[in-house]
Structures are given as structure tokens and as C-alpha cells.
Write an enzyme that holds these catalytic residues in place. Structure first.
Site, mmCIF file in Angstrom:
data_model
loop_
_atom_site.group_PDB
_atom_site.id
_atom_site.type_symbol
_atom_site.label_atom_id
_atom_site.label_comp_id
_atom_site.label_asym_id
_atom_site.label_seq_id
_atom_site.Cartn_x
_atom_site.Cartn_y
_atom_site.Cartn_z
ATOM 1 N N GLN A 12 -3.730 -1.402 26.021
ATOM 2 C CA GLN A 12 -4.982 -2.377 26.886
ATOM 3 C C GLN A 12 -4.379 -3.870 27.157
ATOM 4 O OE1 GLN A 12 -8.888 -0.974 25.482
ATOM 5 N NE2 GLN A 12 -7.907 -0.935 23.248
ATOM 6 N N THR A 101 -5.333 -7.409 12.870
ATOM 7 C CA THR A 101 -6.827 -6.894 13.204
ATOM 8 C C THR A 101 -7.696 -7.349 12.054
ATOM 9 O OG1 THR A 101 -8.030 -4.665 13.017
ATOM 10 C CG2 THR A 101 -5.856 -4.814 11.947
ATOM 11 N N ASP A 102 -9.203 -7.313 12.433
ATOM 12 C CA ASP A 102 -10.115 -7.468 11.495
ATOM 13 C C ASP A 102 -10.094 -6.438 10.431
ATOM 14 O OD1 ASP A 102 -10.714 -5.884 13.624
ATOM 15 O OD2 ASP A 102 -12.754 -6.158 13.439
ATOM 16 N N TYR A 125 -4.630 2.694 8.539
ATOM 17 C CA TYR A 125 -4.028 1.654 9.728
ATOM 18 C C TYR A 125 -4.155 0.072 9.409
ATOM 19 C CZ TYR A 125 -5.107 -1.186 13.978
ATOM 20 O OH TYR A 125 -5.151 -2.188 14.972
ATOM 21 N N TRP A 150 -12.118 -5.086 17.938
ATOM 22 C CA TRP A 150 -12.898 -4.334 18.839
ATOM 23 C C TRP A 150 -12.476 -4.565 20.381
ATOM 24 C CZ3 TRP A 150 -18.933 -4.254 17.383
ATOM 25 C CH2 TRP A 150 -18.694 -3.912 15.923
HETATM 26 N N1 LIG Z 1 -7.676 -1.868 19.978
HETATM 27 C C1 LIG Z 1 -8.629 -2.602 19.271
HETATM 28 O O1 LIG Z 1 -9.711 -2.321 19.178
HETATM 29 C C2 LIG Z 1 -7.734 -3.613 18.356
HETATM 30 C C3 LIG Z 1 -8.482 -4.068 17.605
HETATM 31 C C4 LIG Z 1 -7.754 -5.027 16.785
HETATM 32 C C5 LIG Z 1 -6.399 -5.578 16.744
HETATM 33 N N2 LIG Z 1 -5.941 -4.592 17.634
HETATM 34 C C6 LIG Z 1 -4.136 -4.828 17.891
HETATM 35 O O2 LIG Z 1 -4.245 -5.496 19.113
HETATM 36 C C7 LIG Z 1 -2.924 -5.035 19.514
HETATM 37 C C8 LIG Z 1 -2.839 -4.436 21.038
HETATM 38 O O3 LIG Z 1 -3.758 -3.207 20.851
HETATM 39 P P1 LIG Z 1 -4.351 -2.259 21.957
HETATM 40 O O4 LIG Z 1 -5.563 -1.993 21.864
HETATM 41 O O5 LIG Z 1 -3.717 -2.980 23.215
HETATM 42 O O6 LIG Z 1 -3.166 -1.091 21.808
HETATM 43 P P2 LIG Z 1 -3.165 0.234 22.870
HETATM 44 O O7 LIG Z 1 -3.769 0.119 23.915
HETATM 45 O O8 LIG Z 1 -3.082 1.454 21.810
HETATM 46 O O9 LIG Z 1 -1.454 0.022 22.790
HETATM 47 C C9 LIG Z 1 -0.482 0.229 22.109
HETATM 48 C C10 LIG Z 1 0.836 0.088 22.975
HETATM 49 O O10 LIG Z 1 1.668 0.296 21.763
HETATM 50 C C11 LIG Z 1 2.787 1.062 22.509
HETATM 51 N N3 LIG Z 1 3.307 1.827 21.132
HETATM 52 C C12 LIG Z 1 2.941 2.749 20.258
HETATM 53 N N4 LIG Z 1 3.776 3.142 19.303
HETATM 54 C C13 LIG Z 1 4.854 2.739 19.848
HETATM 55 C C14 LIG Z 1 6.277 2.794 19.444
HETATM 56 N N5 LIG Z 1 6.544 3.446 18.447
HETATM 57 N N6 LIG Z 1 7.380 2.073 20.027
HETATM 58 C C15 LIG Z 1 6.927 1.352 21.025
HETATM 59 N N7 LIG Z 1 5.577 1.215 21.621
HETATM 60 C C16 LIG Z 1 4.854 1.893 21.066
HETATM 61 C C17 LIG Z 1 2.191 2.178 23.312
HETATM 62 O O11 LIG Z 1 2.897 2.787 24.035
HETATM 63 P P3 LIG Z 1 2.472 4.167 24.738
HETATM 64 O O12 LIG Z 1 1.977 3.990 25.880
HETATM 65 O O13 LIG Z 1 3.837 4.695 24.919
HETATM 66 O O14 LIG Z 1 2.078 4.984 23.666
HETATM 67 C C18 LIG Z 1 0.978 1.230 23.700
HETATM 68 O O15 LIG Z 1 1.752 0.410 24.849
HETATM 69 C C19 LIG Z 1 -2.139 -4.092 18.404
HETATM 70 O O16 LIG Z 1 -1.627 -4.918 17.644
HETATM 71 C C20 LIG Z 1 -3.532 -3.617 17.874
HETATM 72 O O17 LIG Z 1 -3.281 -3.155 16.229
HETATM 73 C C21 LIG Z 1 -6.307 -3.556 18.368
#
Ligand SMILES: NC(=O)c1ccc[n+]([C@@H]2O[C@H](COP(=O)([O-])OP(=O)(O)OC[C@H]3O[C@@H](n4cnc5c(N)ncnc54)[C@H](OP(=O)(O)O)[C@@H]3O)[C@@H](O)[C@H]2O)c1
Length: 302
Positions: A12, A101-102, A125, A150
Site C-alpha cells: 500500500q 505501528t500503533d 505482529y 490504519w
Molecule cells: N496497513 C496498516 O494498517 C499499517 C498500520 C500501521 C503500520 N503499518 C506499517 O506500514 C508499513 C507499510 O504497510 P503496508 O500496509 O503498505 O503493507 P502491505 O500493503 O501489506 O505491503 C507489504 C509489502 O511488504 C512486502 N513483503 C512482505 N514480506 C516480504 C518479504 N519477506 N520480503 C520482501 N518483501 C516482503 C510485500 O510484498 P509482496 O507483494 O511480495 O507480498 C509488500 O510489498 C509496514 O511496515 C507496516 O507494518 C501498516
């Protein structure tokens, strides 16, 4: 031009960052095949080969419920890999930007969490993400950890797309009333991240943890209500939307326990860098109205 290494480009935030960071330098965006965060050797090899000035790690194991049954993989990707990136960043003199993350908090505090409040994650997580923060801090260097929350975007899965889908498919959708946080559009977060990156390169001494998400707070239920109200407006169709049924978190068990109040204060990043994001409601409106915001064909995003 500065060399930027970006991970998680299919995610995302990563997808938005790939475009946004191009305003700062030449971006090399790597996917899982090119650099697997579960494989320390591939992390080291990629960073040594590219020798970037800036590393932005938007890759993570983000499946909060699945992490309960795959805690080792979550820990490897979220807890161990960031420390390896930090070591390699230090070795080549790069600035590292990383997301946390929160969910590192237990949500029992009434006031919004500040950066120095004591983390106490409730699920696998959150524990893995906290381990990542600590691994980065242990290496010590020009490392900036952005705790966000979020997130929604055009890339599924996320809460907004889930509500939009369920609200069309079901008559009634249960949504929790007692979880509070700041819904954040990935595009705006990427924009604010690029601002931070530009400033961080010239302010390595300001390294540390920063909370960064959209302004204001809301409950999951009020967020879902707003999503549907705005979708009625943008689609011009006021009918055939599910009724939202308020439930408590206790009435809606999931594999991973969620913090109740994970509202964070974003005052530090405003004070130190002059960066702040729009309030969540304005951004949600912009998202629902943006032609490129909603999902594309799968092929289009890879
Ligand atoms: N989503 C939320 O609500 C949220 C909230 C708080 C913090 N965050 C943090 O914000 C950041 C971005 O989150 P997001 O929502 O953009 O995540 P996302 O949409 O789930 O994307 C995760 C990315 O990580 C890659 N990935 C997963 N496992 C991997 C591995 N072993 N090696 C290389 N790449 C890998 C995925 O690749 P593939 O496409 O190959 O799977 C994808 O490109 C993260 O650090 C997350 O913890 C997210």
C-alpha cells in the site's frame, strides 16, 4: 542525484512511495524476489551492491491475524530484517527510514500515545514490529522510525475496501465501536514520508521514532459510517448499502488481540520537522474522489 533503495513496492505505502520518492533522487524499488526480508543474505547483498544514500523500508509482514500462527516468519521479516538493514545502512553511510505501528501499544492509555510512552504489544505482529524498532535502535545511526496507523489505499486488503465491499454484499455489517485510531491514506503518508526523507538527509542528528498518521482520531464504527456516507455521495447512489451494526471488540473475537485506544500524538514530527498530515476525514474524501485511488486490475499494480 541521490540513490534511494525502496522495499515493499507492491504494498500500500510502497506503491505510492515509488512515485513520490522519485522527486528526491533515483529510486531502485525492489520486490520480494530481488530482496527477501526473510533472507538476511539477500538483504546484505542487495544493499552492498546498490550502496544507496537512503533506504526506505516499506516491506513488512502485515497480516495481523495470520501472524498469530506464523510468529517466527513475522519476527524474521519485521523484527530481524530491519536490524540487518540498519547494520548495512550504517556500513554504507545511508539514512534509513522504516515504518512501525500503533500496535506496539496495548491501548489501555487514555491520552494519545507519545513516542516515549512505554510500548507493550498485545499480539505477535506488534511484538515483531517492536523488535524491529529495537533492532534498529541497537545498531544506532541515522535511522528514522515512522509509527503509522490504519492504512488504506487502492491496494487490498484494507479496512476501507473491505467496508465498501461488505456494504454492497451484506444487509448488515458488524463494526467495532471501541477501537480508536487515525485512519491514514497511503498516498498522503508517502507524501509526508518524502518530506521527512528530504529533511532527514540533512538532519541525521534528529534520528529517532516519530508518530505520523492523518490528523484526528476516530472509532472503527465512525470511520465505517463516514466511508459509506462519502461513498453514497461519490457514487450518487443512496440506496442498497448495508446497515452497520455496532459491536464491541469483546463481541467480535479475532485471532490477534487489538489495542483499544491506539491514538497517537503527532506533535513531535510537527515540532521537529514542521510536518503534519491532513485530518483523516478530509483525506478519506480525497481518496474516494481520486480517480486512481480505488483498485486497479491486479496486473496493473505489479
Ligand atoms: N496497513 C496498516 O494498517 C499499517 C498500520 C500501521 C503500520 N503499518 C506499517 O506500514 C508499513 C507499510 O504497510 P503496508 O500496509 O503498505 O503493507 P502491505 O500493503 O501489506 O505491503 C507489504 C509489502 O511488504 C512486502 N513483503 C512482505 N514480506 C516480504 C518479504 N519477506 N520480503 C520482501 N518483501 C516482503 C510485500 O510484498 P509482496 O507483494 O511480495 O507480498 C509488500 O510489498 C509496514 O511496515 C507496516 O507494518 C501498516
Amino acid at each position: 542525484v541521490i540513490k534511494i533503495l525502496l522495499t515493499g513496492k507492491t504494498g500500500q505505502v510502497g506503491r505510492e512511495l515509488e512515485r513520490m520518492l522519485a522527486t528526491l533522487g533515483s529510486v531502485s524499488a525492489v520486490n520480494r524476489e530481488q530482496m527477501d526480508l526473510a533472507d538476511p543474505d539477500s538483504i546484505r547483498a542487495t544493499i552492498r551492491e546498490q550502496a544507496p544514500a537512503l533506504i526506505v523500508n516499506a516491506a513488512a509482514y502485515t497480516a495481523v491475524d495470520k501472524a498469530e500462527s506464523a510468529p517466527d516468519l513475522a519476527m524474521q521479516v519485521n523484527g530481524v530484517a530491519p536490524g540487518i538493514m540498519a547494520e548495512e545502512a550504517k556500513r554504507c553511510g545511508a539514512v534509513l527510514l522504516h515504518y512501525s505501528t500503533d500496535y506496539v501499544f496495548d491501548g489501555r492509555q487514555e491520552a494519545p500515545y507519545e513516542e516515549e510512552d512505554v510500548p507493550h504489544p498485545l499480539n505477535a505482529y506488534g511484538r515483531s514490529k517492536l523488535a524491529g524498532e529495537r533492532a534498529i535502535a541497537a545498531v544506532g545511526g541515522a535511522f528514522f522510525v515512522i509509527r503509522t496507523s490504519w492504512i488504506y489505499s487502492a491496494v487490498p486488503p484494507n479496512f476501507v475496501l473491505a467496508i465498501l465491499k461488505l456494504a454492497r454484499e451484506k444487509k448488515e455489517v458488524p463494526v467495532v465501536t471501541d477501537q480508536i485510531g487515525s485512519p491514514t491514506w497511503a498516498r498522503s503518508l508517502a507524501h509526508a514520508t518524502a518530506q521527512l526523507a528530504a529533511k532527514a538527509l540533512a538532519a541525521r542528528d534528529k534520528a529517532g521514532i516519530y508518530h505520523l498518521s492523518a490528523g484526528g482520531y476516530t472509532t472503527r464504527l465512525a470511520f465505517a459510517e463516514r466511508i459509506i456516507d462519502l461513498a453514497k455521495e461519490t457514487t450518487g447512489d443512496p440506496n442498497n448499502w448495508a446497515v452497520l451494526r455496532p459491536v464491541t471488540t469483546a463481541q467480535y473475537p479475532l485471532p490477534a488481540t487489538r489495542p483499544l485506544n491506539s491514538a497517537t500524538s503527532k506533535e513531535k514530527i510537527r515540532r521537529v520537522f514542521g510536518i503534519s498530515m491532513l485530518d483523516w476525514e478530509s483525506d478519506l474524501r480525497r481518496y474516494l474522489q481520486a480517480p486512481s485511488a480505488l483498485p486497479h486490475e491486479e496486473a496493473d499494480r505489479r
